[in-house]
Design an enzyme around this catalytic site. Sequence first.
Site, short mmCIF file in Angstrom:
data_model
loop_
_atom_site.label_atom_id
_atom_site.label_comp_id
_atom_site.label_asym_id
_atom_site.label_seq_id
_atom_site.Cartn_x
_atom_site.Cartn_y
_atom_site.Cartn_z
CB CYS A 1 -0.90 -0.01 1.23
SG CYS A 1 -1.85 1.52 1.42
CD GLU B 1 1.49 -0.40 8.56
OE1 GLU B 1 1.72 0.78 8.89
OE2 GLU B 1 0.34 -0.88 8.52
CB THR C 1 -1.38 2.60 7.95
OG1 THR C 1 -1.43 1.17 7.89
CG2 THR C 1 -0.14 3.10 7.24
CB SER D 1 -7.74 -7.56 10.15
OG SER D 1 -7.91 -6.20 9.86
CG ASN E 1 -8.36 -2.53 9.27
OD1 ASN E 1 -9.57 -2.50 9.13
ND2 ASN E 1 -7.59 -3.32 8.54
#
Length: 275
Positions: free
Chosen positions: A92, A122, A157, A213, A215
């Site tokens: 991303c 990440e 993020t 996940s 988020n």
Amino acid sequence: MEIRLAKSYGFCFGVKRAIKIAEESPNSVTFGPLIHNKNEIDRLKEKYNVELVEEIDEIQENSRVVIRTHGIPKEKLALLKEKNVEVIDATCPFVTKPQEIVSKMSEEGYSIVIFGDINHPEIKGVMSYATDPIVVLSVEELEGKPLKEKVATVAQTTRKFEEYQKIVNYLMEHKKEVRVFNTICNATFENQDAARELSREADIMIIIGGKNSSNTKQLFKICKENCPDSYLVENAKELEKEWFEGKKVCGITAGASTPNWIIEEVIENIKKIQV
């Protein structure tokens, strides 16, 4: 029972982009899970023969290798490029940004503070571009850490903005020069704000997404703060009829890696529940 969808939910730009790249690269492999959603990864394998591999040694010569949305450590990227394979980067762009920032700030002599989960792919990728980075999830973890008088900070993020603010405030109070880069994704902001608003109005919240996940877990945490009857499900099969007994408003949100077809299945199954 009324069903309400959050104003902002589901697939973000980076995930949409990665899925499109994978669909346009049939018979390829992804180095690590492309996104944190097993159902979508299974769909890519069944429909496009996109295989998941976890180790570089598993990758055959002449393969097409898609880099996951979360990015990978630069050392592993270098190893891949040494092999006789085609590398297709689906990282991303919002993840590439903190990688570039910490690299530049390290070269300029700043201590690097990364707000995020040290075990998240990440963050592992971002760390590889920094010199001696310090990774924390709270102010308490930051206290006592050896830092220069000039510090640069970035965030995972998908983290909560309010928690990042606490880190930033602490650094501003204790260091002479602090460079703050708000690298939390706009889609994360929007989804979190929408989930917060809806969870204040609903008496049950269903959060749809992968249990690994980041988020999605943040959305669940936000919803739970406002609506105690909040449940995280990966698909419609995980719904329980008794959750909905006596409920009048069911709110629904979904993580950035959750495809619309899963969201629609969950909604249809909730509609069928008669309590």
